[in-house]
Design a protein around this motif. Sequence first.
Motif, PDB file in Angstrom:
ATOM      1  N   CYS A 134      -8.380  -5.693   2.098  1.00 41.24           N
ATOM      2  CA  CYS A 134      -7.882  -4.593   1.255  1.00 41.24           C
ATOM      3  C   CYS A 134      -6.722  -5.059   0.395  1.00 41.24           C
ATOM      4  N   TRP A 135      -6.978  -5.286  -0.877  1.00 43.63           N
ATOM      5  CA  TRP A 135      -5.942  -5.785  -1.787  1.00 43.63           C
ATOM      6  C   TRP A 135      -4.781  -4.817  -1.914  1.00 43.63           C
ATOM      7  N   GLU A 136      -5.092  -3.524  -1.963  1.00 45.38           N
ATOM      8  CA  GLU A 136      -4.042  -2.528  -2.199  1.00 45.38           C
ATOM      9  C   GLU A 136      -3.014  -2.571  -1.063  1.00 45.38           C
TER      10      GLU A 136
ATOM     11  N   ARG B  20     -11.112  -1.617  -7.717  1.00 51.95           N
ATOM     12  CA  ARG B  20      -9.740  -2.072  -7.417  1.00 51.95           C
ATOM     13  C   ARG B  20      -8.784  -1.720  -8.547  1.00 51.95           C
TER      14      ARG B  20
ATOM     15  N   ARG C  19      -8.117   2.997  -2.283  1.00 49.52           N
ATOM     16  CA  ARG C  19      -8.118   1.818  -1.424  1.00 49.52           C
ATOM     17  C   ARG C  19      -9.532   1.299  -1.312  1.00 49.52           C
TER      18      ARG C  19
ATOM     19  N   GLU D 126      -0.906  -5.694  -1.381  1.00 42.30           N
ATOM     20  CA  GLU D 126       0.075  -5.509  -2.461  1.00 42.30           C
ATOM     21  C   GLU D 126       1.310  -4.761  -1.966  1.00 42.30           C
ATOM     22  N   GLU D 127       1.114  -3.885  -0.990  1.00 43.37           N
ATOM     23  CA  GLU D 127       2.238  -3.093  -0.476  1.00 43.37           C
ATOM     24  C   GLU D 127       3.143  -3.881   0.472  1.00 43.37           C
TER      25      GLU D 127
ATOM     26  N   ASN E  97      -4.578   4.583  -6.773  1.00 43.62           N
ATOM     27  CA  ASN E  97      -4.696   5.462  -5.598  1.00 43.62           C
ATOM     28  C   ASN E  97      -6.069   5.399  -4.929  1.00 43.62           C
TER      29      ASN E  97
END
Lengths: 669, 669
Positions: free
Chosen positions: B587-589, B479, B485, B592-593, B483
């Motif tokens: 999915c944290w990424e 994580r 995921r 975050e978006e 770039n």
Amino acid sequence: MKTPAPGALAHAIRFLAIDAIVRAGEGHQGVPLGMAEIATALYTRHLKFDAADPTWPDRDRVVLSNGHGSMLLYAVLHLTGHARMGIEQLRTFRDFGSACEGHPERDVSAGIEVTTGPLGQGIANAFGMAVAEAFLNARFGPGLVDHRTYAFVGDGCLQEGVGQEMIALAGHLQLGKLTLLWDDNRITDDGATDLSISEDVAERCRVAGWHVVELDGHDLEAVSAALDAARGDPRPSMLACRTVIARGVARLEGQRGGHSGKLFPADAQAARVQLGWSHPPFELPADVQQAWRAAGRRGAAERAAWLRRTSALPAAQRAEFERVLAGELPEGWRDVLAAHKRQAPQRAPLPSGIFESAEINDALVDLLPERMVACADLEAPTNHKRRLTAHTASDRSGAYVHCGVREHVMGAMANGMAAHGGVLPLAVTYLAFADYERPAMRMAALMGLPVRFVFSHDSIGIGRNGPTHQPVEILASLRAMPNMRVLRPADAVEAAECWEIAYEHRSGPCTLVFARQCLPHVRSAESAASAVNLSRRGAYVLSGHDERLGPRKVTLLATGSEVALALAAQAMLQGQGVSTAVVSMPCWELFEEQDASYRAEVLGRSTVRVGCEAAMRFGWDRWLGERGGFIGMTGFGACGTAEELYRHFGITAEAIVAEASRLLALTTA
Amino acid sequence: MKTPAPGALAHAIRFLAIDAIVRAGEGHQGVPLGMAEIATALYTRHLKFDAADPTWPDRDRVVLSNGHGSMLLYAVLHLTGHARMGIEQLRTFRDFGSACEGHPERDVSAGIEVTTGPLGQGIANAFGMAVAEAFLNARFGPGLVDHRTYAFVGDGCLQEGVGQEMIALAGHLQLGKLTLLWDDNRITDDGATDLSISEDVAERCRVAGWHVVELDGHDLEAVSAALDAARGDPRPSMLACRTVIARGVARLEGQRGGHSGKLFPADAQAARVQLGWSHPPFELPADVQQAWRAAGRRGAAERAAWLRRTSALPAAQRAEFERVLAGELPEGWRDVLAAHKRQAPQRAPLPSGIFESAEINDALVDLLPERMVACADLEAPTNHKRRLTAHTASDRSGAYVHCGVREHVMGAMANGMAAHGGVLPLAVTYLAFADYERPAMRMAALMGLPVRFVFSHDSIGIGRNGPTHQPVEILASLRAMPNMRVLRPADAVEAAECWEIAYEHRSGPCTLVFARQCLPHVRSAESAASAVNLSRRGAYVLSGHDERLGPRKVTLLATGSEVALALAAQAMLQGQGVSTAVVSMPCWELFEEQDASYRAEVLGRSTVRVGCEAAMRFGWDRWLGERGGFIGMTGFGACGTAEELYRHFGITAEAIVAEASRLLALTTA
């Protein structure tokens, strides 16, 4: 009592393994059944050890690199009479709390030299042990240090890159006391090895300078002869033992399922018939038991002689030998660091952060002759060789190992050195390449080995080599690792403090991270002259707020090269009347260990907090809280000078000030 | 205009490199000066390319694996007339914003196939490209896909474990169109190669099944003949080119400093005298320039013919070929996933989380013939082969690559496949071994390559293989990577959603993480039947609080196998009258978006928050805030069954309830 046939000794291993695996309902029988004769030959005729003291420093070392075959090791340790491997342990194989865990976990007093399982690590550890032995032998002489290192190894270990690196480097260094016992069974988890390998592995080892013997691994006499040949050859030896996986369980012999296919009681029964073994599970005939026990004491006289020799040493020499074996540091080492720390603010900072580390370690060279430094072809930019000489095939006294561009075996070798004892290993490369070494670093953390992993070129500050060489996520990835202390000093004074912490820490590895660029002094001459190691609490108030401006409103948190930016931002903020403190955080793990009130005091109670590090934010929220700000990287770096990149990515004192001001405005809004 | 001597063409490379490096004040001249003749032979006589279109799909591929020698590549791309490599780029070598960065950064339209620098990656990428070519050639025929792959390579790449893995596996797969151009200059950064290597590298390659030609790398005719020989041999070819590092700069020739020692204007001047080169910096005689430009268009006719062939294809065949090359997914792929998702709650969960992934991917086999699956000797436990056949030397149509126990080359090979185009690679192993593959994963993230890294056995849930095999820190470490995921689905429905996300994501890699143990259904049949992919927002309220109990007081956050524990805890808490919601965070990424208000709504405004994951807390504070609680691991795992370990480490619904209750008490206190 009659002498049992050697085959019966090997069968004892087989049935202990079969019975334990059947009871557990799972396990990997391939190795213990396939390597039973090999282990029997080694332990009953060649290995120098005394089961009465598995910690005897001059014992031969044995590594089960194919760690999934753990029952091979447990069976042999039990049979030879290792006190910690009683039959009750084998009867609880793979149970929670058993000494017979799924994979061997380092426990020297039980006879387990290193934790193995991730393939390739074990043979690289064995390589490190052999280097340590050669180095100590050169220093203390064969009367005190003179042993061999053996590793059981499967196809997987030899396929792994780290295994290939080890083959090349051990061949280069001509470690004649290192012997691999290869379980050439032509089966891996997926099936026949020819699914994924065509090369002649024996020939590959010959090319690398190894002595290779190809033999029938079920012929105990042939194994024994090959072990003799290995002892007589100056090269490292690869005994390529043709074996049949799961030998003895007809249903699985030579089959893919031989590796770890489920074993049933009927298999155990069939094996008993096939091999003429009439004894109940976990029971052994007395003659077999006695022969194995005798093997376990074969080395008793040799150990006694060794003890007599060490006792007869002149007192100073004995004390030094015992100090080194115990991993104790000598009198005076802290004084060297204290002197360095005290003097640092009086000279210009060195042109590169990593040179501060090199300078410190160079100052310790005379005091720490047990230290070995390994580096992956970056001698000049990391600068840790200096007064050390190269460790070579012709000069074993050299303490600097040129590893070539092979970071992975470097790390695993260092683990082997630390596991061996008597050597204090450092492994040095660029932080961007820590990932290459990471599987070994994880093993150091898991085993609790005191290895110091040293890294330079720790951020975008490396400049124009570009993003491949610029770590942004690697600090976080290492901080995430249990039992790994990550130290990132801000200047020469913190560098000395961090090295003090690293050298005194013996229950696990440390990662020491240094900038390529110059680290300006951030610590006062006063604090540098103090005996207090401020870094030892992990984080501390480096520069308190100006009390004339009232209570602290802003806390700036930074590490390493960014601490200087935080100080510049503090000056600007306080110039604007905002009382601001700067906290340096060289080691998060140590700060985490402090009590809550110290942590709260350092972090500032209800102040605005801004963190700054030329790296990703990941992990920083622990210290910033939900409303904290962060100045750092949000992605990979770029090609440009350090100055351009810090500006481009907005890692500046101005950005810190702006973020603090924005957060202050939110607070008061 | 006269035809220039071939030597003059090589010198054009040398002087562009010297002039650029002198201007920049830094750089690595060793490679461009040492390999100038090799590159000249390749580009002017053998390489199939057309500088007018560097993206021509059937071009030969060239990888500069020794990426520090970037000026070699930039010089040749410039000389052959690549539009994006004008002289102004070379004049700004290593400057911020220049196309000529310190190391080559992937930019196919500029002629740079892959980012290189970390050693060993490039040759492993080239290997992946060669596998991709062989696979596409088998499917589409030599009229559409029939090209070679070349890699420039130095000693370092061949020392690295990943390089050795590549040598072994490429030899095994007999990739006859793969050619390495080895800069055998006997110098590395530390000095003479014999500091760290003794083996005969050429012989090592022969053992691995390679065709080896040993030659003088400064003899352009010899290089050219060897390239012919390589083309005529069914084995992969290693051209072992004896060279002199820094050839042309007398002061550094054959010296350690030849690698990257500083070049001065006086060196450039001396080289001009030595080599009879009278042209000013960055200027070339017209005949040389023209000869190079002509070389750049050598492949124009061949490209035109290829374009005619593709244009003449039957429409459906052409559309399919173009679809595959473009990396577009076919009509209907989402329907397959939707069907899987819809049906999942109606059947029992599969016995292992990773089997859900295998089931999904098996359902896509017919629709995605461009997909290749690589696995590091864990076919049975990861189960992603199923209907695929093995890719072998004798059957290039097989889509499953048995990599052996070689995770690192597996990842780098997948990168090469994705960089090649036309192939959609998956790389599969246990999560504990992600570290072995990590340097390649980083390169995928840096290059933005759509590789799907699939991992099973993602926690202590693997059970009795013990801590070596139990990831606790690896989720966090991935994580932390920009770039990348990281997707960790909680059940069969989320698995389908996560695979939809992974397949639609094309600007970077995904990591998909699955449990070994069974993942019970957590999603309702209703949400499974919906077209909405709840996972696409990264985190979502899986189970809202019971409104009869008043406003939400507690938010439980979990991923993967721990989501079921959070649901059990929710039931217990609500049974006690505490209104509680459960948030699944696959999915944290992606989360975050999302915009701040969605995030706040999901996380719960002023509720107590407790996170649960069978992993370290590191990184979780981002979502928990300063006062949040966490139920997870605090160190490495142990040997025991999954049930025992979850209980031992206190990862239970009861522990979640207790932590939530403790925090609630603090809030109301």
